[in-house]
Design an enzyme around this catalytic site. Structure first.
Site, PDB file in Angstrom:
ATOM      1  N   HIS A  83      -3.725  -3.736  30.326  1.00  0.00           N
ATOM      2  CA  HIS A  83      -3.387  -4.502  29.120  1.00  0.00           C
ATOM      3  C   HIS A  83      -1.993  -5.088  29.315  1.00  0.00           C
ATOM      4  CE1 HIS A  83      -3.137  -5.726  24.931  1.00  0.00           C
ATOM      5  NE2 HIS A  83      -1.864  -5.371  25.017  1.00  0.00           N
ATOM      6  N   ASP A 162      -7.804  -1.976  12.887  1.00  0.00           N
ATOM      7  CA  ASP A 162      -6.715  -2.755  13.486  1.00  0.00           C
ATOM      8  C   ASP A 162      -6.810  -4.223  13.094  1.00  0.00           C
ATOM      9  OD1 ASP A 162      -4.446  -3.160  15.313  1.00  0.00           O
ATOM     10  OD2 ASP A 162      -5.891  -4.431  16.342  1.00  0.00           O
ATOM     11  N   ARG A 169      -0.071  -7.243   8.851  1.00  0.00           N
ATOM     12  CA  ARG A 169       1.263  -7.177   9.472  1.00  0.00           C
ATOM     13  C   ARG A 169       1.782  -8.573   9.785  1.00  0.00           C
ATOM     14  NH1 ARG A 169       0.049  -4.054  14.528  1.00  0.00           N
ATOM     15  NH2 ARG A 169       2.193  -4.549  15.043  1.00  0.00           N
ATOM     16  N   SER A 184      -1.839  -0.101  17.584  1.00  0.00           N
ATOM     17  CA  SER A 184      -2.759  -1.239  17.540  1.00  0.00           C
ATOM     18  C   SER A 184      -3.363  -1.484  18.926  1.00  0.00           C
ATOM     19  CB  SER A 184      -1.981  -2.472  17.043  1.00  0.00           C
ATOM     20  OG  SER A 184      -2.666  -3.658  17.323  1.00  0.00           O
ATOM     21  N   LYS A 188      -7.482   0.031  20.434  1.00  0.00           N
ATOM     22  CA  LYS A 188      -8.535  -0.835  20.975  1.00  0.00           C
ATOM     23  C   LYS A 188      -8.876  -0.438  22.407  1.00  0.00           C
ATOM     24  CE  LYS A 188      -6.005  -4.242  19.536  1.00  0.00           C
ATOM     25  NZ  LYS A 188      -5.298  -5.422  19.081  1.00  0.00           N
TER      26      LYS A 188
HETATM   27  N1  URA Z   1      -1.044  -6.886  20.348  1.00  0.00           N
HETATM   28  C1  URA Z   1      -1.834  -6.089  19.610  1.00  0.00           C
HETATM   29  O1  URA Z   1      -3.010  -5.932  19.885  1.00  0.00           O
HETATM   30  N2  URA Z   1      -1.287  -5.468  18.556  1.00  0.00           N
HETATM   31  C2  URA Z   1       0.004  -5.595  18.208  1.00  0.00           C
HETATM   32  O2  URA Z   1       0.437  -5.001  17.246  1.00  0.00           O
HETATM   33  C3  URA Z   1       0.810  -6.434  18.974  1.00  0.00           C
HETATM   34  C4  URA Z   1       0.256  -7.073  20.061  1.00  0.00           C
END
Ligand code: URA
Length: 433
Positions: A83, A162, A169, A184, A188
């Site tokens: 990621h 999320d 947010r 967050s 995932k």
């Molecule tokens: N990417 C995400 O998936 N979540 C965040 O809070 C910031 C960047």
């Protein structure tokens, strides 16, 4: 039953929330039983007060538990994923997933779209005629089994909490909170079912985290969360003060990624990709040389198979923008700086990015960096090529670039694109605020 106002007051005043409180809060908000204004207040309290390690674990657990978890245990190859916190010209995934698959791992890259000045992997791949980002869970497993890698959209069933929380947010000034970012991203990735994960945490003007100290804290927090949830996780901190490679946009980045898979990639992109591949293979327990797989065409074969399996034609010509302009050097010397954020904003204004989630993106718009820091320039030499579908976009893109380019009498010191490594067993943080 906990009370939302009591929990907001408690967090506001610096008390810790219990696992039960957090589980209730996330589940009730996902169901629609807590109002946006109450959750906004709580998020702001978390922004200022932080979450301790136990609260963060419970928060992440609740986000994962809000949806399904992909089951990849039936695959014979070890699963590993990467990621990136996002950057400008960051087309690493397009090269890395097939490269690591060609070395024997299964790579489930569930990716996102670009928002603001950083690009999104799915937007880039969608410039390939026929390619599909949306796959069912069964299709994901089939492509993983037959090709070894898949890059696709995360389904609606993964961590739905999320999706709601991130949207809130975004409009309440609470994105830039390390525990909220960490939970967050990691909810995932953990729900995606990978056994190991390497995080590429970008540092610099074009990154989410402009400074090394906060990037390190974010990396340590996510590494700790991943390992705490049984996913072997490590992180690399990499530079994002200038664009990665030379192409910034969608189709132009696909072209550069394919050139890299043919062994003709820019040095910084190759270095970051090989460093991440080495780390992913280490975590997956595979002994292989990713440099050899890139050089001998195995990675390119995996890429072509992946594109084809997702409906795309790897030989189809990519869209080309009908309009182009160049930015030229005002003086001779050495390029000393090319600000990543400014180039990202320029590409975005040219049409390569979106301001709102629902906006379309241009497949062909973008910026080509004809010269990168460390290279000599002549006065009047073209430095950047701007591409757009609509010539009216050039003026605002040029404005974004007004202070982006540094030219000096001496070349800058060469710098390694990888700044630091946070190993899987490394120290985590007790408090992440
Ligand atoms: N990417 C995400 O998936 N979540 C965040 O809070 C910031 C960047």
């Amino acid at each position: 039953m906990p009370d939302a106002v009591e929990l907001i007051r408690a967090k506001r005043d610096g008390a810790r929330l219990s696992d039960g409180d957090i589980g209730w809060l996330i589940a009730a908000y996902t169901r629609g039983d807590i109002a946006d204004e109450q959750m906004s207040a709580l998020l702001m309290a978390v922004y200022f007060r932080g979450l301790d390690a136990g609260e963060l674990q419970a928060w992440t657990d609740a986000m994962i538990g809000s949806g399904e978890r992909l089951d990849l245990t039936g695959l014979s190859a070890p699963t590993t994923d990467k990621h990136s916190t996002g950057g400008v010209g960051d087309k690493v995934s397009l090269v890395l997933a097939p490269l690591v698959a060609s070395c024997g791992a299964a790579v489930p890259q569930l990716s996102g779209r670009g928002l603001g000045h950083t690009g999104g992997t799915l937007d880039k791949l969608e410039s390939i005629p026929g390619w599909r980002a949306r796959l069912s869970n069964d299709e994901i497993v089939t492509v993983l089994r037959t090709v070894g890698c898949v890059i696709c959209a995360a389904g609606d069933g993964l961590a739905p909490a999320d999706r709601k929380l991130y949207a809130l947010r975004d409009v309440t000034g609470t994105v830039e909170s390390i525990p909220l970012i960490a939970s967050s991203i990691m909810s995932k990735k953990i729900a995606e079912g990978t056994s190991s994960l390497v995080l590429d945490v970008k540092v610099g003007s074009g990154a989410f985290m402009p400074d090394l100290a906060s990037a390190r804290t974010l990396a340590q927090t996510m590494v700790r969360l991943g390992n705490g949830h049984g996913v072997r996780t490590s992180a690399l901190l990499s530079r994002m003060d200038m664009p990665l490679g030379r192409a910034v946009g969608n189709a132009v980045e696909v072209e550069e990624a394919v050139a890299t898979l043919r062994g003709e990639g820019p040095a910084d992109l190759v270095a970051v990709t090989l460093a991440l591949a080495t780390e992913m293979l280490r975590l997956a327990g595979i002994t292989a040389d990713p440099g050899a797989a890139l050089a001998d065409g195995r990675a390119l074969s995996s890429y072509r198979a992946m594109i084809t399996a997702q409906g795309g034609d790897p030989d189809a010509p990519l869209p080309v923008a009908p309009h182009a302009e160049v930015v030229t050097a005002e003086q001779a010397g050495w390029m000393t700086a090319l600000d990543a954020r400014a180039v990202g904003v320029a590409a975005w204004r040219l049409g390569a990015g979106r301001a709102r989630k629902e906006d379309p993106v241009s497949a062909s718009a973008g910026v080509i960096c004809l010269v990168k820091p460390g290279e000599p320039v002549e006065a009047g030499q073209p430095l950047l090529e701007l591409r757009a579908d609509d010539p009216a976009r050039f003026e605002r893109a040029r404005a974004a670039l007004a202070a982006a380019i540094g030219i000096g009498p001496h070349p800058p010191e060469p710098a390694d694109p990888i700044l630091e490594r946070v190993p899987a067993g490394g120290p985590g943080l007790e408090l992440a605020s």
